[in-house]
Design a protein around this motif. Structure first.
Motif: not given
Length: 270
Positions: A127-133, A160-162, A169-171, A227-235
């Motif tokens: 799950i990728i949430n678009i936040s912001s600075t 992220f923990y839950e 994964k939560i990003k 976003i694509f980087e986050a979606a493919n990041d296994p860490t």
């Protein structure tokens, strides 16, 4: 082949992400409030355009079901739909306050809850949430918007923990200024004709913010790549800043005390 479901894909970051993920070979469920108006995304390979209004929970469930029916499963949810209310808090009416949180916070909550059974059954998902600075640093006349994005940050960090035990994964992606129509159709101006106390200050702040926006904005395509980087990041990386202005602002925030940082921000609007 992986599949991403994107909310708010009719314009801006959501649209750029839909195009970019499709170009990279992903299946895309591009959702929006008025899919009947879409003329381009539905002509692309591996893209399903369908209705999803974060204020209407039944459309969330329907969009997820259609995505699974078309592509077999959904691997990533991008919670992108959102807008900003701008103006003095005192000028906001109850409906404007409620809508800011209904879209930016409860929309994220409802869409996330709706996808979780599918992710748990699949034993994983992102799950990728678009936040912001704006979820970590505040500026004047954006109190409602900042409050909603701070809420998304807290929601995301707790999840992220839950959800880790379910391999979900939560990003969070945190753009700075983005060169989209965010200052147009995605902006709600808070005004009260009987309230003159903030007039001069509002004009000053808005003019300076618009000047900064014109000078320091990233193209939505850059945000899509992040976003694509986050979606493919296994860490387990949690935050992804997007844009040079975002990097600069957060570096300045980290390197200064609250007092010094807030003095600097205040001086820019005086």
């Amino acid at each position: 082949m992986k599949t991403i479901l994107i909310t708010g894909a009719s314009s801006g970051i959501g649209r750029a992400a839909a195009v970019y993920f499709s170009q990279q070979g992903w299946n895309v469920v591009a959702t929006m409030r008025s899919p009947e108006k879409e003329k381009e995304l539905n002509q692309m390979d591996r893209v399903l355009v369908t209705k999803l209004d974060v204020l209407e929970k039944e459309t969330i469930a329907e969009a997820i079901a259609k995505g699974i029916e078309r592509f077999g499963k959904i691997d990533v949810l991008l919670n992108n739909a959102g807008y900003a209310a701008v103006g003095a808090l005192e000028a906001a009416n109850d409906l404007q306050i409620k809508k800011q949180f209904d879209v930016n916070v409860f929309g994220v909550i409802h869409t996330t809850k709706a996808i979780l059974p599918h992710f748990r059954a699949s034993q994983g998902g992102t799950i990728i949430n678009i936040s912001s600075t704006a979820g970590r640093v505040a500026f004047p006349l954006l109190s409602l918007y900042h409050a909603s994005k701070f809420a998304v940050e807290g929601l995301s960090e707790s999840l992220f923990y839950e959800l880790a035990t379910h391999h979900i994964k939560i990003k969070v992606v945190e753009p700075g200024n983005v060169a989209t129509d965010f200052t147009g159709r995605s902006l709600d101006i808070l005004t009260d004709d009987s309230l003159e106390a903030y007039g001069a200050y509002t004009e000053l702040v808005v003019n300076k913010q618009m000047e900064s926006f014109r000078k320091h904005s990233s193209p939505p395509e850059l945000i899509a790549k992040t976003i694509f980087e986050a979606a493919n990041d296994p860490t387990d990386r949690f935050r992804y800043l997007a844009g040079e202005d975002a990097e600069f602002l957060m570096r300045m925030r980290v390197e200064n005390s609250d007092e010094n940082f807030m003095k600097t921000i205040a001086a820019n609007f005086s």
